[in-house]
Design a protein around this motif. Structure first.
Motif, PDB file in Angstrom:
ATOM      1  N   ILE A 140     -27.581  10.325 -42.280  1.00 40.93           N
ATOM      2  CA  ILE A 140     -26.244   9.550 -42.874  1.00 40.93           C
ATOM      3  C   ILE A 140     -25.097   9.990 -41.788  1.00 40.93           C
ATOM      4  N   THR A 141     -24.564   8.692 -41.422  1.00 34.97           N
ATOM      5  CA  THR A 141     -23.409   8.641 -40.243  1.00 34.97           C
ATOM      6  C   THR A 141     -22.037   8.018 -40.876  1.00 34.97           C
ATOM      7  N   ASP A 142     -21.011   8.215 -40.008  1.00 37.18           N
ATOM      8  CA  ASP A 142     -19.697   7.602 -40.346  1.00 37.18           C
ATOM      9  C   ASP A 142     -19.164   8.236 -41.652  1.00 37.18           C
ATOM     10  N   PHE A 143     -19.201   9.314 -41.740  1.00 38.41           N
ATOM     11  CA  PHE A 143     -18.453  10.175 -42.862  1.00 38.41           C
ATOM     12  C   PHE A 143     -17.013   9.943 -42.679  1.00 38.41           C
ATOM     13  N   PRO A 144     -16.297   9.993 -43.802  1.00 40.07           N
ATOM     14  CA  PRO A 144     -14.676  10.305 -43.833  1.00 40.07           C
ATOM     15  C   PRO A 144     -14.437  11.433 -43.050  1.00 40.07           C
ATOM     16  N   GLN A 145     -13.282  11.198 -42.175  1.00 41.72           N
ATOM     17  CA  GLN A 145     -12.734  12.415 -41.671  1.00 41.72           C
ATOM     18  C   GLN A 145     -12.314  13.409 -42.594  1.00 41.72           C
ATOM     19  N   PHE A 146     -11.536  12.946 -43.576  1.00 43.00           N
ATOM     20  CA  PHE A 146     -10.715  13.568 -44.539  1.00 43.00           C
ATOM     21  C   PHE A 146     -11.303  13.459 -46.058  1.00 43.00           C
ATOM     22  N   GLU A 175      -6.961  17.262 -54.719  1.00 39.98           N
ATOM     23  CA  GLU A 175      -5.848  17.125 -55.772  1.00 39.98           C
ATOM     24  C   GLU A 175      -4.922  18.401 -56.116  1.00 39.98           C
ATOM     25  N   GLU A 176      -5.877  19.662 -56.083  1.00 42.02           N
ATOM     26  CA  GLU A 176      -5.131  20.923 -56.242  1.00 42.02           C
ATOM     27  C   GLU A 176      -4.374  21.306 -55.231  1.00 42.02           C
ATOM     28  N   GLU A 177      -4.592  21.157 -54.078  1.00 40.13           N
ATOM     29  CA  GLU A 177      -3.631  21.534 -53.030  1.00 40.13           C
ATOM     30  C   GLU A 177      -2.782  20.421 -52.594  1.00 40.13           C
ATOM     31  N   ASP A 178      -3.064  19.245 -53.070  1.00 47.18           N
ATOM     32  CA  ASP A 178      -1.925  18.049 -52.640  1.00 47.18           C
ATOM     33  C   ASP A 178      -2.119  17.718 -51.236  1.00 47.18           C
ATOM     34  N   ARG A 179      -3.248  17.619 -50.596  1.00 52.27           N
ATOM     35  CA  ARG A 179      -2.990  17.456 -49.225  1.00 52.27           C
ATOM     36  C   ARG A 179      -4.536  16.957 -48.764  1.00 52.27           C
ATOM     37  N   TYR A 180      -4.692  16.223 -47.653  1.00 57.25           N
ATOM     38  CA  TYR A 180      -6.034  16.015 -47.248  1.00 57.25           C
ATOM     39  C   TYR A 180      -6.644  17.370 -46.294  1.00 57.25           C
ATOM     40  N   VAL A 181      -7.913  17.417 -46.677  1.00 57.02           N
ATOM     41  CA  VAL A 181      -8.764  18.578 -46.273  1.00 57.02           C
ATOM     42  C   VAL A 181      -9.994  18.130 -45.233  1.00 57.02           C
ATOM     43  N   ALA A 182     -10.440  18.500 -44.337  1.00 61.66           N
ATOM     44  CA  ALA A 182     -11.557  18.061 -43.504  1.00 61.66           C
ATOM     45  C   ALA A 182     -12.847  17.995 -44.344  1.00 61.66           C
ATOM     46  N   LYS A 183     -13.403  16.767 -44.227  1.00 59.01           N
ATOM     47  CA  LYS A 183     -14.493  16.581 -44.801  1.00 59.01           C
ATOM     48  C   LYS A 183     -15.715  17.549 -44.342  1.00 59.01           C
ATOM     49  N   HIS A 243     -15.226  19.971 -40.805  1.00 58.91           N
ATOM     50  CA  HIS A 243     -14.424  20.989 -40.425  1.00 58.91           C
ATOM     51  C   HIS A 243     -13.183  20.617 -39.624  1.00 58.91           C
ATOM     52  N   PRO A 244     -12.275  21.427 -39.291  1.00 56.61           N
ATOM     53  CA  PRO A 244     -11.060  20.802 -38.582  1.00 56.61           C
ATOM     54  C   PRO A 244     -11.323  20.371 -37.258  1.00 56.61           C
ATOM     55  N   PHE A 245     -12.448  20.798 -36.429  1.00 56.24           N
ATOM     56  CA  PHE A 245     -12.914  20.666 -35.082  1.00 56.24           C
ATOM     57  C   PHE A 245     -13.563  19.246 -35.093  1.00 56.24           C
ATOM     58  N   THR A 246     -13.848  18.480 -35.844  1.00 54.51           N
ATOM     59  CA  THR A 246     -14.820  17.129 -36.115  1.00 54.51           C
ATOM     60  C   THR A 246     -14.202  16.137 -35.203  1.00 54.51           C
ATOM     61  N   MET A 247     -14.571  15.416 -34.225  1.00 55.58           N
ATOM     62  CA  MET A 247     -14.138  14.167 -33.568  1.00 55.58           C
ATOM     63  C   MET A 247     -13.858  13.138 -34.335  1.00 55.58           C
ATOM     64  N   PRO A 248     -12.673  12.321 -34.401  1.00 53.06           N
ATOM     65  CA  PRO A 248     -12.559  11.250 -35.438  1.00 53.06           C
ATOM     66  C   PRO A 248     -13.189  10.178 -34.425  1.00 53.06           C
ATOM     67  N   LYS A 249     -13.855   9.040 -34.934  1.00 49.53           N
ATOM     68  CA  LYS A 249     -14.242   8.038 -34.323  1.00 49.53           C
ATOM     69  C   LYS A 249     -13.093   7.191 -33.613  1.00 49.53           C
ATOM     70  N   ALA A 289      -6.937   8.467 -44.675  1.00 49.52           N
ATOM     71  CA  ALA A 289      -8.122   8.073 -45.577  1.00 49.52           C
ATOM     72  C   ALA A 289      -9.063   7.127 -44.942  1.00 49.52           C
ATOM     73  N   LYS A 290      -8.682   6.334 -44.082  1.00 50.27           N
ATOM     74  CA  LYS A 290      -9.458   5.292 -43.564  1.00 50.27           C
ATOM     75  C   LYS A 290     -10.124   5.697 -42.127  1.00 50.27           C
ATOM     76  N   VAL A 291      -9.931   7.167 -41.715  1.00 52.65           N
ATOM     77  CA  VAL A 291     -10.623   7.589 -40.362  1.00 52.65           C
ATOM     78  C   VAL A 291     -12.121   8.005 -40.849  1.00 52.65           C
TER      79      VAL A 291
END
Length: 595
Positions: free
Chosen positions: A435-441, A445-453, A455-461, A473-475
């Motif tokens: 499975i590839t091309d996961f969402p980056q984030f 809702e509890e923390e009202d912020r984006y979290v890493a899908k 971990h924080p060191f994953t390279m965006p496409k 949301a589209k990364v």
């Protein structure tokens, strides 16, 4: 009282005795599986790690040994000397069934009380009893076989990675807590009162530092820890096969890991894994199977029928679409005759996944039967049938709601139907997919912020990099999971090695520069000194061994696992410690809650 060996040496394992050893004087040692006295003969089934051997004692062979053999009971530990002969009544059901040992002398090395559990294969006993007496549970041949497979799997992995120039290196068990994801297990420091180490959830940061150090290719088979509520097949401590490589892109990582998977399943299980392994983008997996770990051993794909029902008169469908959701269906082939009670139970099943209900259409030989048919014209109903890909004899099952609810409930329903219809009976089918091309984030809702899908060191496409700040949301991420028969075996990613990209990533996660340095400072500082492009993957060894050994219970492949409450019934861990230890650590227990 048990006798001593007094220099007696075992010459062969019980389970290794074969016809080519007939006529040889042998010494075997092990546990008594059972004893049978047939008058002038005593038969003892002797068990060791390699299997069972029948030993026969008789008056005419050695009277003293005969009398002594009659004293033994189940699970006594004994040593026997004798000649291997052809068995009088062969047992083709076991590897040693053509031979038996003619017992000439016997030593009772230790006695045993009656065991609280039976030492036999496929034991049907309460799990907590098995875990309390785990050392006895592990004597059972089927349990020993699973742990032998674990050993073989680890050896194949080590051999393959060594041949491919990976270095096995260790990383610390006592490290810094970086709260992001599951809870850490914390270890108080006596030397630094009020401060704590954390047990690693994974060696992620350290393996990246090893890439900065120039080791190029690293691996280890390592214990990891997560203090989380236990679900099925989860353990608080588990084993990871951790791999990292420098100067690579995603293709390089996937290529070497496909060869590792192929080698592992061939050597341990005799399964030929065809390469390259199929790849599927995350969005396609979710749309077709409602899961990022799809089971591809059967079809029953989810079909989006929103377009053909968006203007219908059925308010449930129309309202879901107008609210930004969708209407989707799966088809149970040949199930048009399923009873109403069973269909209603399926409706209750999807409600556990927050769906409001389940619509259905049965395509019988004599026409359509459905509680929603009255809301649709003949043309509209035909459009639904066509869009869902159903035919006469099939049952269409439909959910309308928010996309998240629709996909999750139909994905779960798909698996439930596969069990009910016995579509997964073949235990020897191994269907891998990347499975590839996961969402980056993902949005918390509890923390009202984006979290890493991941971990924080994953390279965006690269092509999505410009969206990091404007539309996270589209990364999509340079991340990948390897899935087998609906279970995730491992996952990894290409890492961020450029400081400006890492800063943008932390910004999108809501970290200030100061808070990022507070949590990950030693990694960020290291990245100021020439980090190479790098990436890797981590497998769950326990889960891999489950597949290789054919069990569905993760506890079966761990020598001393915890129970569903993260406790060990055998050692009684966790337990209280004395006040002196607490004082040395500067810890005071203010409240106790017995569980």
């Amino acid at each position: 009282m048990g006798e001593s060996l007094n220099g007696l040496k075992r010459s062969i394992m019980c389970g290794e005795c074969r016809e080519e050893h007939i006529g040889q004087k042998l010494t075997v040692m092990g546990w008594v599986q059972r004893k049978r006295n047939l008058g002038g003969l005593v038969f003892v089934d002797l068990r060791d790690r390699e299997g069972i051997l029948q030993v026969v004692f008789g008056d005419e062979i050695n009277e003293e040994a005969f009398k002594k053999a009659d004293l033994v009971k189940s699970e006594y530990v004994i040593a026997i000397e004798g000649e291997l002969v052809m068995r009088q009544s062969p047992n083709k059901g076991i590897p040693t069934g053509m031979v038996e040992l003619k017992g000439e002398s016997i030593r009772i090395l230790s006695e045993s009380q009656t065991p609280p559990i039976y030492i036999k294969e496929n034991l049907d006993a309460a799990e907590n009893i098995r875990l309390k007496y785990r050392y006895l549970d592990l004597r059972r041949p089927d349990m020993q076989e699973k742990l032998v497979i674990r050993h073989k799997a680890a050896k194949v992995i080590r051999d393959f990675l060594d041949e491919n120039k990976f270095l096995e290196m260790e990383t610390p068990m006592l490290t810094k807590s970086t709260p992001e994801g599951a809870r850490d297990y914390l270890v108080p420091s006596r030397n630094y009162p009020g401060k704590f180490y954390a047990l690693p959830q994974s060696p992620q940061i350290f393996k990246q530092l090893l890439m900065v150090s120039g080791f190029d290719r690293y691996f280890q088979i390592v214990k990891c820890f997560r203090d989380e509520d236990l679900r099925a097949n989860r353990q608080p401590e588990f084993t990871q096969v951790d791999i990292e490589m420098s100067f690579v892109d995603m293709e390089d990582v996937l290529e070497v890991n496909e060869r590792l998977i192929q080698r592992l399943f061939k050597e341990v299980k005799g399964i030929d894994v065809q390469l390259p392994i199929k790849r599927m983008p995350y969005d396609e997996a979710m749309a077709k199977y409602g899961s990022d770990k799809p089971d591809l051993r059967f079809g029953m794909e989810i079909n989006n029928i929103s377009e053909v029902v968006k203007d219908c008169g059925f308010t449930v469908f129309k309202g879901a679409i107008e609210a930004g959701g969708s209407v989707r269906a799966i088809v149970a082939e040949g199930c048009s005759g399923m009873g109403r009670k069973k269909v209603d139970k399926l409706g209750e099943f999807v409600k556990t996944y927050r769906a409001k209900g389940l619509a259905w259409v049965a395509l019988k030989e004599d026409g359509i039967k459905s509680p929603i048919a009255k809301f649709f014209s003949e043309e509209e109903m035909n459009n639904i049938i066509e869009a869902s890909g159903a035919k006469t004899g099939d049952l269409i099952l439909i959910v309308a709601d928010k996309d998240e609810v629709v996909l999750q409930s139909l994905g779960a329903l798909r698996l439930e139907l596969a069990k009910q219809l016995e579509l997964l009976k073949d235990n020897n089918e191994f269907n891998f997919v990347w499975i590839t091309d996961f969402p980056q984030f993902e949005y918390n809702e509890e923390e009202d912020r984006y979290v890493a899908k991941h971990h924080p060191f994953t390279m965006p496409k690269k092509e999505d990099m410009h969206l990091l700040e404007s539309d996270p949301a589209k990364v999509r991420a340079e991340a990948y999971d390897i899935v087998l028969n609906g279970e995730e075996l491992g996952g990894g990613s290409i890492r961020i090695h450029e400081s400006d990209v890492q800063e943008k990533m932390f910004g999108a996660l809501g970290f200030t520069k100061e808070s990022a340095w507070e949590r990950f400072g030693f990694l960020l500082e290291a990245f100021q000194y020439g980090p190479p492009p790098h990436g890797g993957i981590a497998y769950g060894l326990d889960r891999i061994v489950m597949f290789l050994s054919g069990t569905e219970n993760i506890k079966d492949v761990i020598a001393f696992p915890k129970n569903q409450n993260a406790a060990c019934p055998m050692s009684e861990a966790p337990n209280v410690v004395d006040e002196k230890q607490l004082r040395e650590l500067g810890i005071e227990i203010t409240a106790k809650e017995d569980k």
